[in-house]
Motif scaffolding. Structure first.
Motif, PDB file in Angstrom:
ATOM      1  N   LYS A 297       0.840  -1.193   0.000  1.00  0.00           N
ATOM      2  CA  LYS A 297       0.000   0.000   0.000  1.00  0.00           C
ATOM      3  C   LYS A 297       0.879   1.249   0.000  1.00  0.00           C
ATOM      4  O   LYS A 297       1.718   1.419   0.874  1.00  0.00           O
ATOM      5  CB  LYS A 297      -0.863   0.049   1.259  1.00  0.00           C
ATOM      6  CG  LYS A 297      -1.848  -1.082   1.414  1.00  0.00           C
ATOM      7  CD  LYS A 297      -2.630  -0.869   2.706  1.00  0.00           C
ATOM      8  CE  LYS A 297      -3.590  -2.009   2.965  1.00  0.00           C
ATOM      9  NZ  LYS A 297      -4.373  -1.785   4.199  1.00  0.00           N
ATOM     10  N   LEU A 298       0.632   2.126  -0.937  1.00  0.00           N
ATOM     11  CA  LEU A 298       1.377   3.377  -1.012  1.00  0.00           C
ATOM     12  C   LEU A 298       0.574   4.509  -0.373  1.00  0.00           C
ATOM     13  O   LEU A 298      -0.621   4.650  -0.639  1.00  0.00           O
ATOM     14  CB  LEU A 298       1.676   3.744  -2.464  1.00  0.00           C
ATOM     15  CG  LEU A 298       2.785   2.960  -3.165  1.00  0.00           C
ATOM     16  CD1 LEU A 298       2.909   3.422  -4.614  1.00  0.00           C
ATOM     17  CD2 LEU A 298       4.109   3.133  -2.440  1.00  0.00           C
TER      18      LEU A 298
ATOM     19  N   PHE B 265      -4.091  -2.482  -6.528  1.00  0.00           N
ATOM     20  CA  PHE B 265      -4.633  -1.476  -5.629  1.00  0.00           C
ATOM     21  C   PHE B 265      -5.495  -0.488  -6.417  1.00  0.00           C
ATOM     22  O   PHE B 265      -5.199  -0.172  -7.569  1.00  0.00           O
ATOM     23  CB  PHE B 265      -3.501  -0.707  -4.931  1.00  0.00           C
ATOM     24  CG  PHE B 265      -2.570  -1.594  -4.155  1.00  0.00           C
ATOM     25  CD1 PHE B 265      -1.455  -2.152  -4.763  1.00  0.00           C
ATOM     26  CD2 PHE B 265      -2.815  -1.880  -2.818  1.00  0.00           C
ATOM     27  CE1 PHE B 265      -0.605  -2.984  -4.061  1.00  0.00           C
ATOM     28  CE2 PHE B 265      -1.965  -2.715  -2.109  1.00  0.00           C
ATOM     29  CZ  PHE B 265      -0.860  -3.271  -2.734  1.00  0.00           C
TER      30      PHE B 265
ATOM     31  N   TYR C 179      -7.104   3.387  -6.249  1.00  0.00           N
ATOM     32  CA  TYR C 179      -7.007   4.707  -5.628  1.00  0.00           C
ATOM     33  C   TYR C 179      -8.062   5.618  -6.240  1.00  0.00           C
ATOM     34  O   TYR C 179      -8.557   5.407  -7.339  1.00  0.00           O
ATOM     35  CB  TYR C 179      -5.629   5.330  -5.868  1.00  0.00           C
ATOM     36  CG  TYR C 179      -4.475   4.595  -5.227  1.00  0.00           C
ATOM     37  CD1 TYR C 179      -3.927   3.460  -5.829  1.00  0.00           C
ATOM     38  CD2 TYR C 179      -3.920   5.034  -4.027  1.00  0.00           C
ATOM     39  CE1 TYR C 179      -2.866   2.783  -5.244  1.00  0.00           C
ATOM     40  CE2 TYR C 179      -2.855   4.363  -3.445  1.00  0.00           C
ATOM     41  CZ  TYR C 179      -2.338   3.246  -4.061  1.00  0.00           C
ATOM     42  OH  TYR C 179      -1.286   2.581  -3.474  1.00  0.00           O
TER      43      TYR C 179
ATOM     44  N   LEU D 156      -5.899   5.744  -1.144  1.00  0.00           N
ATOM     45  CA  LEU D 156      -6.096   4.320  -1.345  1.00  0.00           C
ATOM     46  C   LEU D 156      -7.516   3.944  -0.951  1.00  0.00           C
ATOM     47  O   LEU D 156      -7.975   4.302   0.126  1.00  0.00           O
ATOM     48  CB  LEU D 156      -5.087   3.524  -0.516  1.00  0.00           C
ATOM     49  CG  LEU D 156      -5.190   1.999  -0.599  1.00  0.00           C
ATOM     50  CD1 LEU D 156      -4.845   1.521  -2.005  1.00  0.00           C
ATOM     51  CD2 LEU D 156      -4.275   1.347   0.430  1.00  0.00           C
TER      52      LEU D 156
ATOM     53  N   THR E  30      -7.414  -2.862  -1.484  1.00  0.00           N
ATOM     54  CA  THR E  30      -6.405  -3.785  -1.992  1.00  0.00           C
ATOM     55  C   THR E  30      -7.125  -4.966  -2.618  1.00  0.00           C
ATOM     56  O   THR E  30      -7.984  -5.597  -1.969  1.00  0.00           O
ATOM     57  CB  THR E  30      -5.499  -4.274  -0.855  1.00  0.00           C
ATOM     58  OG1 THR E  30      -4.891  -3.143  -0.217  1.00  0.00           O
ATOM     59  CG2 THR E  30      -4.420  -5.198  -1.380  1.00  0.00           C
TER      60      THR E  30
ATOM     61  N   ILE F 112      -7.823   5.282 -10.226  1.00  0.00           N
ATOM     62  CA  ILE F 112      -6.579   4.799 -10.816  1.00  0.00           C
ATOM     63  C   ILE F 112      -6.114   3.549 -10.081  1.00  0.00           C
ATOM     64  O   ILE F 112      -6.229   3.458  -8.855  1.00  0.00           O
ATOM     65  CB  ILE F 112      -5.509   5.919 -10.816  1.00  0.00           C
ATOM     66  CG1 ILE F 112      -4.288   5.527 -11.602  1.00  0.00           C
ATOM     67  CG2 ILE F 112      -5.144   6.360  -9.408  1.00  0.00           C
ATOM     68  CD1 ILE F 112      -3.375   6.712 -11.939  1.00  0.00           C
TER      69      ILE F 112
ATOM     70  N   ILE G 215       1.753  -4.503  -8.447  1.00  0.00           N
ATOM     71  CA  ILE G 215       3.148  -4.805  -8.170  1.00  0.00           C
ATOM     72  C   ILE G 215       3.419  -6.235  -8.636  1.00  0.00           C
ATOM     73  O   ILE G 215       2.537  -7.086  -8.628  1.00  0.00           O
ATOM     74  CB  ILE G 215       3.502  -4.637  -6.679  1.00  0.00           C
ATOM     75  CG1 ILE G 215       2.568  -5.457  -5.777  1.00  0.00           C
ATOM     76  CG2 ILE G 215       3.448  -3.190  -6.294  1.00  0.00           C
ATOM     77  CD1 ILE G 215       2.921  -5.377  -4.295  1.00  0.00           C
TER      78      ILE G 215
END
Lengths: 109, 117
Positions: free
Chosen positions: A96-97, B34, B36, B46, B49, B93, B97
């Motif tokens: 998580k950023l 993720f 956002y 955020l 997830t 957006i 990863i």
């Protein structure tokens, strides 16, 4: 949770000038990234830099993890450098950023 | 670098309808993606997830019944905004990863600008 602060919030430069953008964070991190958001909203990856120094053309970045800050250097700025620059960190090993509020850069011809 | 593709880039829908947004990792596998949200002149926040093969985990204050997330494969996550209202208008957006590496660099899609009228 971790706090991320970017400075300055706004920056106006003449073409050709150099600048330094700063990102402070409140806890240790295992990921730090710098992004440039273009006028269409796309986030362009600039650097993945949890520690150390990297350079890519006119851009370079340094993260001092022990002192909890990162710097983005832009040299010989061009009008195409205009946009919003975001610093984002991840501290939880979850991917998580957490984003800072960004620095809006305007480079004038 | 890795490529993440998001579709559509822009959508206008009527109030009360549902909108589906797709996020694909084109050249790598992503167990985790993720989502956002970004309001004008603000930073990215955020929302949730997305975990391949399991339920999404939502951030505090995000309504899971309004924002349905499905991550059915290692390269695709979808966000469905259900019964959309004008206050859901925003820029959405996604990021992904790479699976199986210690490098947690995130790559972002182009974003979707949703306008609910």
């Amino acid at each position: 949770g971790i706090q991320v602060e970017q400075s300055p919030p706004d920056l106006i430069l003449q073409e050709g000038a150099n600048s330094t953008l700063r990102c402070n964070f409140s806890d240790s991190v295992n990921n730090l990234q710098w992004f440039h958001q273009n006028p269409w909203g796309q986030l362009i990856n600039l650097f993945y830099i949890p520690s150390g120094t990297k350079q890519n053309g006119r851009l370079s970045a340094t993260t001092v993890a022990t002192e909890r800050y990162s710097l983005l250097y832009i040299s010989s700025s061009q009008t195409t450098d205009s946009g919003v620059y975001f610093c984002a960190v991840e501290s939880s090993n979850t991917g998580k950023l957490i984003f800072g509020q960004g620095t809006t850069l305007q480079v004038k011809p | 670098g890795a490529v993440v593709s998001q579709h559509p880039s822009r959508v206008i829908c009527k109030s009360g309808t549902s909108v589906k947004i797709e996020c694909r990792s084109l050249d790598f596998q992503a167990t985790t993606m993720f989502w956002y949200r970004q309001f004008p002149k603000q930073s990215l926040m955020l929302m949730a997830t997305s975990n391949e093969g399991s339920k999404a985990t939502y951030e505090q204050g995000v309504e899971k019944d309004k924002f349905l997330i499905n991550h059915a494969s290692l390269t695709l996550s979808t966000l469905t905004v259900t019964s959309a209202h004008p206050e859901d208008s925003s820029f959405y957006i996604c990021s992904a990863i790479r699976t199986g590496t210690v490098n947690t660099e995130a790559f972002f899609g182009q974003g979707t600008r949703l306008t609910v009228v």
